[in-house]
Design a protein around this motif. Sequence first.
Motif, short mmCIF file in Angstrom:
data_model
loop_
_atom_site.label_atom_id
_atom_site.label_comp_id
_atom_site.label_asym_id
_atom_site.label_seq_id
_atom_site.Cartn_x
_atom_site.Cartn_y
_atom_site.Cartn_z
N GLN B 20 0.83 -1.20 0.00
CA GLN B 20 0.00 0.00 0.00
C GLN B 20 0.87 1.26 0.00
O GLN B 20 0.35 2.35 -0.10
N LYS B 21 2.18 1.10 0.17
CA LYS B 21 3.05 2.26 0.31
C LYS B 21 3.83 2.50 -0.99
O LYS B 21 4.31 1.58 -1.63
N TYR B 22 3.91 3.78 -1.32
CA TYR B 22 4.70 4.23 -2.47
C TYR B 22 5.75 5.19 -1.94
O TYR B 22 5.42 6.07 -1.14
N VAL B 23 6.98 5.04 -2.40
CA VAL B 23 8.06 5.86 -1.85
C VAL B 23 9.03 6.34 -2.93
O VAL B 23 9.08 5.77 -4.02
N THR B 24 9.78 7.39 -2.59
CA THR B 24 10.92 7.79 -3.39
C THR B 24 11.89 8.55 -2.50
O THR B 24 11.50 9.12 -1.48
N LYS B 25 13.17 8.55 -2.89
CA LYS B 25 14.15 9.35 -2.16
C LYS B 25 14.73 10.43 -3.08
O LYS B 25 15.63 11.17 -2.68
N THR B 35 10.77 39.01 -9.93
CA THR B 35 10.51 40.43 -9.69
C THR B 35 11.02 41.18 -10.93
O THR B 35 11.77 40.59 -11.72
N PRO B 36 10.66 42.46 -11.07
CA PRO B 36 11.21 43.23 -12.20
C PRO B 36 12.73 43.30 -12.17
O PRO B 36 13.37 43.47 -13.20
N VAL B 37 13.32 43.16 -10.98
CA VAL B 37 14.77 43.28 -10.84
C VAL B 37 15.47 41.96 -11.20
O VAL B 37 16.49 41.96 -11.89
N GLU B 38 14.92 40.84 -10.73
CA GLU B 38 15.63 39.57 -10.91
C GLU B 38 14.69 38.37 -10.84
O GLU B 38 13.70 38.38 -10.11
N SER B 39 15.04 37.32 -11.59
CA SER B 39 14.34 36.02 -11.48
C SER B 39 15.30 35.03 -10.81
O SER B 39 16.47 34.95 -11.19
N ILE B 40 14.79 34.33 -9.80
CA ILE B 40 15.63 33.38 -9.06
C ILE B 40 14.96 32.02 -9.07
O ILE B 40 13.76 31.91 -8.84
N GLU B 41 15.76 31.00 -9.36
CA GLU B 41 15.22 29.65 -9.42
C GLU B 41 16.17 28.70 -8.70
O GLU B 41 17.38 28.86 -8.77
N ALA B 42 15.61 27.70 -7.98
CA ALA B 42 16.45 26.70 -7.32
C ALA B 42 15.80 25.33 -7.44
O ALA B 42 14.57 25.23 -7.42
N HIS B 43 16.63 24.30 -7.57
CA HIS B 43 16.13 22.94 -7.77
C HIS B 43 16.68 22.01 -6.71
O HIS B 43 17.84 22.13 -6.31
N ASN B 44 15.84 21.05 -6.29
CA ASN B 44 16.25 20.06 -5.30
C ASN B 44 15.82 18.67 -5.80
O ASN B 44 14.63 18.44 -6.04
N ASN B 45 16.78 17.78 -5.98
CA ASN B 45 16.49 16.42 -6.47
C ASN B 45 16.66 15.35 -5.39
O ASN B 45 16.83 14.17 -5.71
N GLN B 46 16.62 15.75 -4.15
CA GLN B 46 16.82 14.80 -3.05
C GLN B 46 15.60 14.73 -2.15
O GLN B 46 15.71 14.53 -0.95
N VAL B 47 14.40 14.92 -2.74
CA VAL B 47 13.18 14.96 -1.93
C VAL B 47 12.76 13.55 -1.53
O VAL B 47 12.59 12.67 -2.37
N ASN B 48 12.60 13.36 -0.23
CA ASN B 48 12.18 12.09 0.36
C ASN B 48 10.66 12.12 0.48
O ASN B 48 10.13 13.07 1.07
N SER B 49 9.97 11.14 -0.08
CA SER B 49 8.50 11.21 -0.03
C SER B 49 7.87 9.84 0.11
O SER B 49 8.44 8.83 -0.34
N ALA B 50 6.70 9.81 0.73
CA ALA B 50 5.98 8.55 0.88
C ALA B 50 4.48 8.79 0.84
O ALA B 50 4.00 9.81 1.34
N LEU B 51 3.76 7.85 0.25
CA LEU B 51 2.30 7.90 0.19
C LEU B 51 1.77 6.55 0.64
O LEU B 51 2.25 5.51 0.17
N ASP B 52 0.80 6.58 1.54
CA ASP B 52 0.16 5.33 1.98
C ASP B 52 -1.26 5.36 1.41
O ASP B 52 -2.09 6.15 1.86
N ILE B 53 -1.53 4.51 0.45
CA ILE B 53 -2.84 4.59 -0.22
C ILE B 53 -3.96 3.96 0.61
O ILE B 53 -5.12 4.08 0.28
N SER B 54 -3.59 3.31 1.71
CA SER B 54 -4.63 2.71 2.56
C SER B 54 -5.34 3.81 3.37
O SER B 54 -6.49 3.64 3.77
N ASN B 55 -4.66 4.93 3.61
CA ASN B 55 -5.28 5.98 4.41
C ASN B 55 -5.05 7.40 3.84
O ASN B 55 -5.51 8.37 4.41
#
Lengths: 144, 182
Positions: B20-25, B35-55
């Motif tokens: 029932q569990k789905y995961v990723t690291k 903003t008119p002055v600057e655009s700022i962007e940042a990326h993160n590829n180390q997101v830890n996540s879990a979903l329990d479809i039973s609840n």
Amino acid sequence: MKRISTLAVFIVLLFSLVVGYFYFFVFNKEHPDFENLKPEYVLEAAELYKQFTSDPKKAQLMYGGKMIQVKGNINTIEKLDSLTIAVYVFNEGMFGNEGVRCTFLNEEAAMIQDINDVQNASIKGFCSGFNDTDVILEKCSVIK
Amino acid sequence: MKRIFTLSAIILICHTIQAQKYVTKNGHIKFFSETPVESIEAHNNQVNSALDISNGNFIFKVLIKSFEFKKALMQEHFNENYMESDKIPNAMFSGKIENMSSINFNADGVYDVQVKGKLTIHGVTKEIENSGSFEIKGEKIIAKSIFHVKPSDYDIKIAKAVEDQIAKSIEVTVDITLDKMQ
């Protein structure tokens, strides 16, 4: 008059140097050369994991944001889209393996196809910290 | 015989719970400030996540130091001055998918989701409610959502000198591919 002109030129030159310095070396400074940075700490991957799990705050202050070199038995190599990750597994949690995860620099990743390419090697990387499951090292390279 | 049957039932139940569990690291989160002055962007590829479809329980956790900026100085200021990542290394979301009954996890397709829960950034926790999507692809779930975060809501102090360079409301894009736990 000549003295004033010389002084003016000198001031303009000095101002340009200061502005240039700030522009190139401060505002637009480059990210560190992670491949060639010396590690601040060298230790067993198991010891790094133990320190983060037993006292996360202390370990974060000590190792967070630093270059760390680890060694040990790598359990698996994961290939995910553009990422290549070496994993030292020390625990089994509710959501799978837990341990130290090392994400390689792109140039290094291209040379790593499976565990045989890194077995018995040390890995050096930037320690991002501990997310309550794994210790994360990034920008990693292999030290043979 | 009875013992073998009981043991088999326990193994089957444990396997079912696991399934029932789905995961990723290595989920992906991006944030974007314009903003008119600057655009700022940042990326993160180390997101830890879990979903329990039973609840419907859904969680993701992200190390602040794993956010990568194009400019090294910006990354430094982000960690040292704004997020204080040495003291508060993680941000996280813990909540629930509100419309689980409308998602068929056995049928490939894209489903709208409503999620409600607690978002903790810089040590400050706020209740949020948001919409997103789940794309079911075999044994994978691709979870996507876009929401906005105000730094001021999370006690993130932006220096006056750079106030005009950082948006009052930051766009956060979540793109996490979860795999079924075996």
